[in-house]
Design an enzyme around this catalytic site. Structure first.
Site, PDB file in Angstrom:
ATOM      1  N   CYS A   1       9.628   1.897   3.232  1.00 25.51           N
ATOM      2  CA  CYS A   1      10.504   0.773   3.578  1.00 25.51           C
ATOM      3  C   CYS A   1      11.921   1.258   3.797  1.00 25.51           C
ATOM      4  CB  CYS A   1      10.469  -0.275   2.491  1.00 25.51           C
ATOM      5  SG  CYS A   1      11.036   0.396   0.943  1.00 25.51           S
TER       6      CYS A   1
ATOM      7  N   LYS B 148      -1.334  -7.100  -9.536  1.00 29.10           N
ATOM      8  CA  LYS B 148      -2.316  -7.018  -8.450  1.00 29.10           C
ATOM      9  C   LYS B 148      -1.923  -5.868  -7.537  1.00 29.10           C
ATOM     10  CE  LYS B 148      -2.847  -8.521  -4.351  1.00 29.10           C
ATOM     11  NZ  LYS B 148      -3.563  -7.396  -3.733  1.00 29.10           N
TER      12      LYS B 148
ATOM     13  N   SER C  22       5.197  -7.091   3.097  1.00 23.91           N
ATOM     14  CA  SER C  22       5.676  -7.553   4.413  1.00 23.91           C
ATOM     15  C   SER C  22       6.395  -8.906   4.295  1.00 23.91           C
ATOM     16  CB  SER C  22       4.488  -7.711   5.353  1.00 23.91           C
ATOM     17  OG  SER C  22       3.639  -8.735   4.859  1.00 23.91           O
TER      18      SER C  22
ATOM     19  N   GLU D  68       9.169  -4.394  12.919  1.00 18.87           N
ATOM     20  CA  GLU D  68       9.042  -3.209  12.068  1.00 18.87           C
ATOM     21  C   GLU D  68       7.794  -2.450  12.523  1.00 18.87           C
ATOM     22  OE1 GLU D  68       7.892  -4.023   7.977  1.00 18.87           O
ATOM     23  OE2 GLU D  68       9.026  -2.292   7.283  1.00 18.87           O
TER      24      GLU D  68
ATOM     25  N   PHE E 261       0.807  -1.229   0.000  1.00 17.97           N
ATOM     26  CA  PHE E 261       0.000   0.000   0.000  1.00 17.97           C
ATOM     27  C   PHE E 261       0.838   1.277   0.000  1.00 17.97           C
ATOM     28  CE2 PHE E 261       1.014  -0.189   4.519  1.00 17.97           C
ATOM     29  CZ  PHE E 261       1.185   1.155   4.822  1.00 17.97           C
TER      30      PHE E 261
ATOM     31  N   GLU F 205      -4.899  -3.864  -2.155  1.00 18.78           N
ATOM     32  CA  GLU F 205      -6.356  -3.708  -2.009  1.00 18.78           C
ATOM     33  C   GLU F 205      -6.683  -2.451  -1.203  1.00 18.78           C
ATOM     34  OE1 GLU F 205      -4.447  -5.990  -0.774  1.00 18.78           O
ATOM     35  OE2 GLU F 205      -4.862  -6.336   1.368  1.00 18.78           O
ATOM     36  N   LYS F 206      -5.659  -1.861  -0.551  1.00 20.08           N
ATOM     37  CA  LYS F 206      -5.931  -0.673   0.274  1.00 20.08           C
ATOM     38  C   LYS F 206      -5.943   0.608  -0.554  1.00 20.08           C
ATOM     39  CE  LYS F 206      -4.274  -2.650   4.551  1.00 20.08           C
ATOM     40  NZ  LYS F 206      -3.339  -3.757   4.274  1.00 20.08           N
TER      41      LYS F 206
HETATM   42  P1  NAD Z   1       1.443  -6.650   2.898  1.00 19.21           P
HETATM   43  O1  NAD Z   1       2.411  -7.758   2.885  1.00 19.21           O
HETATM   44  O2  NAD Z   1       0.372  -6.646   3.931  1.00 19.21           O
HETATM   45  O3  NAD Z   1       0.706  -6.568   1.480  1.00 19.21           O
HETATM   46  C1  NAD Z   1       1.449  -6.603   0.283  1.00 19.21           C
HETATM   47  C2  NAD Z   1       0.677  -7.404  -0.761  1.00 19.21           C
HETATM   48  O4  NAD Z   1       0.607  -8.766  -0.356  1.00 19.21           O
HETATM   49  C3  NAD Z   1      -0.749  -6.920  -0.948  1.00 19.21           C
HETATM   50  O5  NAD Z   1      -1.026  -6.891  -2.315  1.00 19.21           O
HETATM   51  C4  NAD Z   1      -1.583  -7.942  -0.211  1.00 19.21           C
HETATM   52  O6  NAD Z   1      -2.852  -8.150  -0.795  1.00 19.21           O
HETATM   53  C5  NAD Z   1      -0.749  -9.195  -0.262  1.00 19.21           C
HETATM   54  N1  NAD Z   1      -0.845 -10.012   0.952  1.00 19.21           N
HETATM   55  C6  NAD Z   1      -0.924  -9.564   2.237  1.00 19.21           C
HETATM   56  N2  NAD Z   1      -0.944 -10.601   3.081  1.00 19.21           N
HETATM   57  C7  NAD Z   1      -0.886 -11.724   2.338  1.00 19.21           C
HETATM   58  C8  NAD Z   1      -0.858 -13.108   2.641  1.00 19.21           C
HETATM   59  N3  NAD Z   1      -0.921 -13.557   3.882  1.00 19.21           N
HETATM   60  N4  NAD Z   1      -0.770 -13.996   1.628  1.00 19.21           N
HETATM   61  C9  NAD Z   1      -0.697 -13.570   0.361  1.00 19.21           C
HETATM   62  N5  NAD Z   1      -0.720 -12.256   0.009  1.00 19.21           N
HETATM   63  C10 NAD Z   1      -0.805 -11.349   0.985  1.00 19.21           C
HETATM   64  O7  NAD Z   1       2.298  -5.293   2.959  1.00 19.21           O
HETATM   65  P2  NAD Z   1       1.766  -3.811   3.113  1.00 19.21           P
HETATM   66  O8  NAD Z   1       1.274  -3.605   4.503  1.00 19.21           O
HETATM   67  O9  NAD Z   1       0.881  -3.469   1.997  1.00 19.21           O
HETATM   68  O10 NAD Z   1       3.124  -2.991   2.900  1.00 19.21           O
HETATM   69  C11 NAD Z   1       3.996  -2.676   3.961  1.00 19.21           C
HETATM   70  C12 NAD Z   1       5.189  -3.595   3.990  1.00 19.21           C
HETATM   71  O11 NAD Z   1       5.859  -3.544   2.738  1.00 19.21           O
HETATM   72  C13 NAD Z   1       6.227  -3.198   5.017  1.00 19.21           C
HETATM   73  O12 NAD Z   1       6.728  -4.353   5.627  1.00 19.21           O
HETATM   74  C14 NAD Z   1       7.310  -2.524   4.190  1.00 19.21           C
HETATM   75  O13 NAD Z   1       8.596  -2.534   4.770  1.00 19.21           O
HETATM   76  C15 NAD Z   1       7.256  -3.334   2.955  1.00 19.21           C
HETATM   77  N6  NAD Z   1       7.821  -2.635   1.824  1.00 19.21           N
HETATM   78  C16 NAD Z   1       9.046  -3.037   1.385  1.00 19.21           C
HETATM   79  C17 NAD Z   1       9.651  -2.385   0.339  1.00 19.21           C
HETATM   80  C18 NAD Z   1      10.994  -2.812  -0.149  1.00 19.21           C
HETATM   81  O14 NAD Z   1      11.358  -2.433  -1.258  1.00 19.21           O
HETATM   82  N7  NAD Z   1      11.740  -3.576   0.621  1.00 19.21           N
HETATM   83  C19 NAD Z   1       9.002  -1.312  -0.279  1.00 19.21           C
HETATM   84  C20 NAD Z   1       7.738  -0.940   0.188  1.00 19.21           C
HETATM   85  C21 NAD Z   1       7.162  -1.616   1.243  1.00 19.21           C
END
Ligand code: NAD
Length: 511
Positions: free
Chosen positions: A296, A188, A241, A396, A164, A191-192
């Site tokens: 991140c 994809k 994440s 985090e 998101f 969703e947020k």
């Molecule tokens: P998230 O993992 O909750 O969601 C990311 C994506 O994964 C979404 O599209 C979501 O629908 C999907 N998803 C979520 N849970 C899932 C599951 N259990 N099984 C399958 N798919 C799932 O992450 P977020 O809250 O949207 O983003 C924040 C996180 O992203 C933080 O940890 C941040 O550090 C990380 N991030 C990392 C970078 C990088 O380049 N390292 C960049 C941006 C964000």
């Protein structure tokens, strides 16, 4: 055509629109009756509703991508580049619209949202030079009359799964590179906040991306699992994440797919006593609290060598002066965090720090923003005397919370950073080249800043997180990004009259 959530918000009293899928060049409403509200985090207003794309629709998107692949891969690379030239022009044209959508759905300030778009735009600009980036290699005369050359070919259907926090930049890390290499794509969005990805998809179509080359599906775990399991998808780019990233990495790899998985972080700044005071304080405040800490590459932990006391008062003063509010309002420094649950989690991690002995020198939990009383706001928060065994350090936080730790020496500071499981980024603030060089050599983080707080490389390099912040071996964008979306074919050709020496069954050598 409206894709829903392309507009900043629905007209007052109107039913929020459903976000559409993009399948084979058409923005189509999902048949799903399961929809998730996309909520403005500053107001709780429902901006749009995102469907849990059905399995049938998902398969249709993959099929469209599969069908579009042969013609697209055979489209001259210069023509594919030209689509990117047009795409970058359209992103510039609609920069304000994109930024307003990001602020509405994600919460960050309009200026920060423009930065979100701009950092993605730079990847599109880089993809405009794909002919050079995708060039193969040639060695002439590897044996008598024989040459060998390598070609970087596209993989086929690739997919991207987005977080998101950068609704424009991260989709733009993915599909422009993938499709300019000749692949087709299924994206994809989060969703947020899917709105920016939908606007980008409209612009991509306007730029001339052929039907089926870029497709968009929505949803959460089920859609993600479908992506991991689908036999026609060859590679997956994930950002988000660790829980989701490692699940996707394992599940997709077991199906033989390539995965690049950028995950969570705990980025440290090491502040030496000789650091330039004003510039360092400004950097810590900007990188600690910008985007409400939801980057991140946010600096979430400051390790002060020689004690933090002399820094604390001024740090607190500057952090306290930041203006918290709705990102659409002028003069705001940080907006809300993404959801109520995120706010609760952040506040409970702050409380856990206090309970385990950290000093709360600035508390942003009880903040009310006039006119936006329902917003998920957390003000800048600073916890001092944090130690490595505290939960607020181990996890985090992903909010506007800066942890302050102390070290006796640079050596001890490096040890603290290296012990942390994450390895996205780490910075040192110093005026000593000797300290900086030692830090650069010994620090175990993929992206190192020397007097630079958020060292995210521009697209001619790659985004090089390491340790638990990354799984895979080919990073996003830059040379590694092109390698990720292509596979090498080597060709060995012989153009000479074959010698009349009969048949030899011995291993051919070039002696
Ligand atoms: P998230 O993992 O909750 O969601 C990311 C994506 O994964 C979404 O599209 C979501 O629908 C999907 N998803 C979520 N849970 C899932 C599951 N259990 N099984 C399958 N798919 C799932 O992450 P977020 O809250 O949207 O983003 C924040 C996180 O992203 C933080 O940890 C941040 O550090 C990380 N991030 C990392 C970078 C990088 O380049 N390292 C960049 C941006 C964000």
């Amino acid at each position: 055509m409206s894709t829903a959530s392309a507009d900043a918000s629905p007209a007052r009293g109107a039913q929020p629109l459903a976000v559409r899928n993009l399948i084979n060049g058409e923005f189509v409403e999902s048949r799903s009756d399961s929809l998730i509200d996309v909520i403005n985090p500053a107001t709780q207003e429902v901006v749009s509703r995102v469907p849990l794309t059905t399995e049938e629709e998902f398969k249709a998107a993959v099929y469209a991508a599969k069908r579009a692949f042969p013609a697209w891969r055979n489209t001259p690379i210069t023509a594919r580049q030209r689509v990117m030239f047009k795409f970058q022009e359209l992103i510039r044209r609609d920069m304000d619209k994109l930024a307003l959508n990001i602020t509405t759905e994600q919460g960050k300030t309009l200026r920060d949202a423009q930065g979100d778009v701009f950092r993605g735009l730079e990847v599109v600009e880089h993809a405009c030079g794909m002919a050079t980036l995708q060039m193969g290699e040639f060695v002439s005369n590897v044996s008598h009359g024989i040459d060998t050359y390598s070609i970087r070919e596209p993989l086929g259907v690739c997919a991207g799964i987005c977080p998101f926090n950068f609704p424009a930049m991260i989709p733009l890390w993915m599909f422009p590179v993938a499709i300019t290499c000749g692949n087709t794509f299924v994206l994809k969005p989060s969703e947020k906040d899917p709105g920016a990805a939908m606007i980008l998809a409209e612009l991509a179509m306007e730029a001339g991306v052929p039907d089926g080359v870029l497709n968009i599906v929505h949803g959460t775990t089920d859609t993600v699992n479908n992506i991991c399991d689908d036999d026609d998808i060859r590679a997956i780019s994930f950002v988000g994440s660790n829980a989701a990233g490692m699940h996707i990495y394992g599940r997709a790899a077991s199906k033989g797919k390539r995965v690049q998985s950028n995950m969570g972080a705990k980025n440290h700044a090491v502040i030496m006593p000789d650091a330039s005071v004003d510039a360092t304080l400004n950097a810590l405040v900007a990188a600690g609290f910008g985007a409400a800490g939801q980057r991140c590459m946010a600096l979430s932990t400051a390790v002060f060598v020689g004690g933090s006391k002399q820094w604390e008062d001024e740090l607190v003063k500057r952090a306290r002066s930041l203006k918290v509010g709705a990102g659409v309002e002028p003069g705001i420094d940080l907006g809300p965090v993404i959801t109520r649950q995120a706010k609760e989690r952040i506040c409970s991690l702050i409380q856990s720090g206090v309970a385990s002995g950290a000093r709360l020198v600035l508390d942003g939990r009880d903040i009310t923003v006039p006119g936006y009383e329902d917003g998920n706001f957390v003000g800048p928060t600073i916890l001092a005397d944090v130690t490595g065994d505290m939960k607020c350090y181990e996890e985090e936080i992903f909010g506007p919370v800066l942890l302050c730790m102390q070290a006796e020496s640079l050596e001890e500071a490096i040890e603290i950073v290296n012990k942390n499981k994450y390895g996205n980024g780490a910075s040192i603030f110093t005026t000593s080249g000797v300290h900086a060089r030692r830090f650069q050599n010994e620090i175990e983080a993929g992206q190192v800043g020397i007097n630079v707080p958020i060292p995210v490389p521009l697209p001619f390099f790659s985004f090089t997180g390491s340790k638990a912040s990354f799984a895979g071996d080919l990073n996003f964008y830059g040379k590694a990004g092109v390698q990720f979306y292509t596979q090498i074919k080597t060709v060995t050709q012989q153009w000479k009259d074959l010698p009349g020496q009969g048949v030899s069954l011995a291993m051919p050598t070039s002696q």
